[in-house]
Enzyme design. Structure first.
Site, PDB file in Angstrom:
ATOM      1  N   LYS A 228      16.924  67.204 -57.448  1.00  0.00           N
ATOM      2  CA  LYS A 228      15.615  67.894 -57.558  1.00  0.00           C
ATOM      3  C   LYS A 228      15.626  69.113 -57.081  1.00  0.00           C
ATOM      4  O   LYS A 228      16.723  69.827 -56.599  1.00  0.00           O
ATOM      5  CB  LYS A 228      14.697  67.204 -56.639  1.00  0.00           C
ATOM      6  CG  LYS A 228      14.132  65.990 -57.283  1.00  0.00           C
ATOM      7  CD  LYS A 228      13.065  65.167 -56.596  1.00  0.00           C
ATOM      8  CE  LYS A 228      12.521  64.069 -57.352  1.00  0.00           C
ATOM      9  NZ  LYS A 228      11.459  63.282 -56.504  1.00  0.00           N
ATOM     10  N   ARG A 262      16.633  56.628 -54.843  1.00  0.00           N
ATOM     11  CA  ARG A 262      16.508  56.608 -56.294  1.00  0.00           C
ATOM     12  C   ARG A 262      17.398  57.664 -56.925  1.00  0.00           C
ATOM     13  O   ARG A 262      16.995  58.968 -56.261  1.00  0.00           O
ATOM     14  CB  ARG A 262      15.030  56.905 -56.501  1.00  0.00           C
ATOM     15  CG  ARG A 262      14.511  56.857 -58.034  1.00  0.00           C
ATOM     16  CD  ARG A 262      13.273  57.197 -58.099  1.00  0.00           C
ATOM     17  NE  ARG A 262      12.744  57.301 -59.626  1.00  0.00           N
ATOM     18  CZ  ARG A 262      12.983  58.597 -60.340  1.00  0.00           C
ATOM     19  NH1 ARG A 262      13.213  59.428 -59.510  1.00  0.00           N
ATOM     20  NH2 ARG A 262      12.270  58.394 -61.531  1.00  0.00           N
TER      21      ARG A 262
END
Ligand code: 8Y4
Length: 283
Positions: A228, A262
């Protein structure tokens, strides 16, 4: 006493997750390939192979999503979302020993995927769409409630917080209350701080630092930080250069008590998580 402890197990349909150790959730690509004349079959086949590789690498959950949450992504109709996701859920349920998480906010998708063998509803909108609470309640499946303000399209327009961790906690408490009112008990809830959703870099870093505060709900935590922008923001790396940053954050999240991470890079993250679990299990 039992309240402040996370439960040792999470019942996910026909499978049970042992939460006394951390788990890796692999992110499954479900990119529709409009050029392949193999069409839906080729798509399903590629998804099944990717899922199989992640399970072989040690993922105990796979997250299947048919709607892009990227800012600016085209919206997808419930029918289109279901046509993408349902064949893949069905194939994975038939072929692989893994908990299938469905990344969806859509009531019809929740209902159909539960029928096809999904084990977890992963909704970045925390069941705020009309009918989603009832669909999730009826599914009998656990639900991951994630913090996000606004919608994927506008969430990064100047997010502001006085105390990001406290506000994320208040939001999640509110969604847990909504779930309780709809007949989804706390035992079926997983909580997620929502890294990268309606948060500037400073918010993501502070929330990560204080994530342990969210343990007070006594529910398992799921953390999604793989590749991210908070990693790009700190390291100045592009999306394909964020593996070490992702592994550092996965290790730190598990160290702070997260039970599920995740990730895109399953094999690498499984080594990290297993190493930490071995130390945690020692005398
Ligand atoms: C590269 C590729 C970099 C994709 C970033 C991304 C979460 C989630 C997403 C999360 C839960 C993403 C569906 C965003 N993030 N679900 N979903 N928690 N529970 N972006 O953090 O991976 S999609």
């Amino acid at each position: 006493m039992t309240d402040s402890f996370s439960p040792a197990r999470l019942s996910c349909g026909n499978r049970v997750l042992d939460l006394s150790r951390p788990h890796v959730m692999g992110i499954l690509n479900v990119t529709p390939d409009s050029f392949s004349d193999g069409g839906r079959f080729a798509e399903r086949d590629a998804a099944l192979r990717h899922a199989g590789a992640m399970v072989a690498a040690g993922a105990t959950l796979v997250d299947v999503g048919g709607e892009s949450t990227r800012p600016g992504a085209r919206s997808v109709s419930p029918t289109e979302e279901l046509e993408r996701v349902a064949p893949i859920v069905e194939a994975i349920a038939r072929e692989l020993d893994v908990v299938i998480s469905v990344d969806t906010s859509t009531p019809a998708v929740i209902r159909e995927c539960a029928r096809l063998g999904a084990g977890l509803i992963n909704d970045v909108r925390s069941l705020r769409r009309d009918g989603a609470l009832d669909a999730a309640a009826d599914s009998g499946l656990p639900v991951c409630l994630m913090h996000m303000l606004g919608e994927p399209g506008d969430m990064q327009d100047d997010p502001r917080y006085a105390d990001v961790t406290a506000e994320v906690g208040e939001f999640l408490a509110g969604r847990m209350a909504a779930c309780a009112a709809a007949g989804i008990p706390a035992e079926r809830i997983v909580l997620d701080p929502g890294f990268g959703f309606a948060k500037a870099l400073e918010h993501n870093l502070s929330l990560f630092k204080h994530m342990q505060q969210l343990q007070r709900f006594g529910r398992p935590l799921l953390v999604g930080v793989s590749r991210k922008s908070m990693i790009g923001g700190v390291l100045g790396r592009g999306i394909d250069e964020r593996l070490y940053g992702s592994l550092a954050l996965a290790a730190l999240a598990v160290g702070k008590g997260a039970q599920i991470v995740r990730v895109h890079d399953v094999a690498e993250t499984v080594d990290v998580v297993r190493m930490i679990a071995a130390v945690q299990a020692a005398e």
